[in-house]
Write a protein that holds these residues in place. Sequence first.
Motif, mmCIF file in Angstrom:
data_model
loop_
_atom_site.group_PDB
_atom_site.id
_atom_site.type_symbol
_atom_site.label_atom_id
_atom_site.label_comp_id
_atom_site.label_asym_id
_atom_site.label_seq_id
_atom_site.Cartn_x
_atom_site.Cartn_y
_atom_site.Cartn_z
ATOM 1 N N LEU A 275 0.838 -1.199 0.000
ATOM 2 C CA LEU A 275 0.000 0.000 0.000
ATOM 3 C C LEU A 275 0.873 1.249 0.000
ATOM 4 N N PRO A 276 0.338 2.399 -0.409
ATOM 5 C CA PRO A 276 1.117 3.649 -0.384
ATOM 6 C C PRO A 276 1.593 3.992 1.021
ATOM 7 N N GLU A 277 2.632 4.779 1.095
ATOM 8 C CA GLU A 277 3.197 5.209 2.376
ATOM 9 C C GLU A 277 2.272 6.218 3.049
ATOM 10 N N PRO A 278 1.874 5.991 4.304
ATOM 11 C CA PRO A 278 1.068 7.000 5.004
ATOM 12 C C PRO A 278 1.888 8.268 5.277
ATOM 13 N N LEU A 279 1.206 9.393 5.296
ATOM 14 C CA LEU A 279 1.827 10.675 5.627
ATOM 15 C C LEU A 279 1.071 11.243 6.832
ATOM 16 N N PRO A 280 1.464 10.877 8.054
ATOM 17 C CA PRO A 280 0.699 11.271 9.244
ATOM 18 C C PRO A 280 0.760 12.768 9.513
ATOM 19 N N PRO A 281 -0.267 13.312 10.160
ATOM 20 C CA PRO A 281 -0.283 14.741 10.501
ATOM 21 C C PRO A 281 0.924 15.170 11.326
ATOM 22 N N SER A 282 1.431 14.276 12.195
ATOM 23 C CA SER A 282 2.594 14.613 13.029
ATOM 24 C C SER A 282 3.817 14.929 12.171
ATOM 25 N N LEU A 283 3.945 14.238 11.056
ATOM 26 C CA LEU A 283 5.072 14.469 10.150
ATOM 27 C C LEU A 283 4.915 15.805 9.440
ATOM 28 N N VAL A 284 3.707 16.102 9.015
ATOM 29 C CA VAL A 284 3.431 17.375 8.343
ATOM 30 C C VAL A 284 3.715 18.543 9.290
ATOM 31 N N ARG A 285 3.342 18.386 10.568
ATOM 32 C CA ARG A 285 3.623 19.444 11.551
ATOM 33 C C ARG A 285 5.122 19.636 11.729
#
Length: 321
Positions: A275-285
């Motif tokens: 599956l595609p790699e998740p991009l969690p909100p914590s990383l975006v922050r």
Amino acid sequence: MKVLILGATGHVGNRLHTHLQTTNISSIAASRGRMRSNVSNHVVLDSMNLPELTKQLQNVDAVVNCVAGSKDSIGTGAQILTQAALASGKPTIVHLSTMSVYGASEGVITEDSPFDPDYNWYAAAKCEAENHMQAYAKAGGKVVVFRPGCIHGPNSVQWVERISRLLQSFRLGDLGSEGDGWSNLIHVDDVVKAIHLGLEMPLSDGEIQHFNLAAPDSPRWNQYFIDLAQAIDATPVKRIHPKQLKLDSKAFSPAIKIAQKILEKAGQKNLAKQLPEPLPPSLVRLFKQHIFLDSRKISSKMNFMPYQESFLSSIEWLNGN
């Protein structure tokens, strides 16, 4: 000196064990599961098992805590470690913490900057672990704590392999102001060198030392993304709109995580990995957080690998992976 490494199958623990084989320090690699057959001096050990851990600590001069995983394995695990250490002669503890203990703080961060345990579960667990280290020192133990930034280099799944996949799928790129935070990158070999230094550091009974770990020339995230994208031919580097990042982290990525869990429960782990790699909100922050780890306290004792050299090391591993 004889040293027990907890979490020796992990990124840092495994690298540390390999490094110490070339020194006059005798290291024992401890992990819950079995390691590769070519790893020498290994014991199977559940670090949450107080009697087992106490028994192992009776035979060493120091222990390096590289345990990762769940909130309990980090926080409660640190408490069990200090209990075992107190019951086995107070070996020196070198504890691997993280810059996450500073949470959402911004600006230049020194070792005396305040903690932010409410930031997320990981920060809370790491703050709890550090509290147990502090209590161990108050009881007469010797402790060295390292708080690294983002550990890259060979075998860095989080900060090399994951970021590369996100760049290749054009879900990361030039983030503009959303990627203007400092990356606080630190090469895994520099973390290992620091731990080695910590093991040999002369300490008094009851003394605890804390050190931030981040290369002083580590770039902002946008620069790292562009450098990495060019190195892996994920070009042209896409300008990512803030709305795309928000939609990805708040809607698309949670759906990926749910699908992964469903497939894993159904025994389809290989399919889940596709599956595609998740991009969690914590990383975006994190990408826009203006936090700069001040590592001058440890840099007076060791030299950091220059960014260009550490970056090339990551690329060489990635291309050979």
